[in-house]
Write a protein that holds these residues in place. Structure first.
Motif, PDB file in Angstrom:
ATOM      1  N   ILE A 152      -7.083   0.204  -9.788  1.00 15.41           N
ATOM      2  CA  ILE A 152      -7.958   1.332 -10.112  1.00 15.41           C
ATOM      3  C   ILE A 152      -9.406   0.863 -10.028  1.00 15.41           C
ATOM      4  O   ILE A 152      -9.678  -0.340 -10.017  1.00 15.41           O
ATOM      5  N   GLN A 186      -3.485   3.717  -2.050  1.00 20.08           N
ATOM      6  CA  GLN A 186      -3.540   2.867  -3.233  1.00 20.08           C
ATOM      7  C   GLN A 186      -2.903   1.512  -2.988  1.00 20.08           C
ATOM      8  O   GLN A 186      -1.859   1.403  -2.334  1.00 20.08           O
ATOM      9  N   THR A 190      -1.016  -0.628 -10.463  1.00 22.00           N
ATOM     10  CA  THR A 190      -1.805   0.139  -9.497  1.00 22.00           C
ATOM     11  C   THR A 190      -3.271  -0.228  -9.656  1.00 22.00           C
ATOM     12  O   THR A 190      -3.820  -0.149 -10.762  1.00 22.00           O
ATOM     13  N   GLU A 198       0.860  -1.175   0.000  1.00 21.63           N
ATOM     14  CA  GLU A 198       0.000   0.000   0.000  1.00 21.63           C
ATOM     15  C   GLU A 198       0.897   1.225   0.000  1.00 21.63           C
ATOM     16  O   GLU A 198       1.890   1.279   0.716  1.00 21.63           O
TER      17      GLU A 198
END
Length: 145
Positions: A83, A64, A81, A60
């Protein structure tokens, strides 16, 4: 036929995930840990896996969920990443709606190849009782694994 390095790396990452080996931090080579810490000094809750000849750190950063793929020498290969599904490019969403109609997208991610900056998008779907990872370029063209 030549594949851009980022697409090849993403495909290797995804195909290798079925055989990923979880590691304790002490099992990860010092060069890999040093390379990771240099690029992601704010990372929290780091979990390591061996992916073929590479090492993957899941972590983390801020709010994110991310992962980073590094070579055994500690060089960053790519980042992934998480999303929101709604953040997938319109072309990707259109392809999913057309080719995978009625299938629920469980997760989405943006993958960036470190060397080239090439961006691909991953959509995780459930199909036939299995989780399947699909890769797309920004225009929505499926990238084969």
């Amino acid at each position: 036929m030549k594949l851009p390095f980022g697409l090849l790396a993403a495909a290797l990452l995804l195909t290798g995930s079925a055989s990923a080996q979880k590691l304790k931090a002490a099992q990860v080579p010092a060069a890999v840990v040093a390379g990771f810490n240099q690029k992601f000094p704010q990372a929290k809750e780091v979990k390591w896996e061996k992916e073929g000849s590479h090492y993957e750190a899941g972590f983390e950063q801020g709010k994110q969920e991310m992962s980073a793929l590094l070579s055994a020498a500690g060089t960053l290969v790519e980042t992934e990443t998480e999303i929101q599904v709604s953040q997938l490019p319109a072309g990707v969403q259109a392809t999913l709606a057309r080719q995978y109609k009625g299938v629920k997208i469980k997760e989405a991610a943006k993958i960036v190849a470190a060397g080239t900056g090439t961006v691909t998008y991953e959509a995780e779907i459930e199909q036939g009782g299995k989780e399947v990872d699909l890769l797309f370029d920004a225009e929505g063209r499926e990238v084969k694994k």
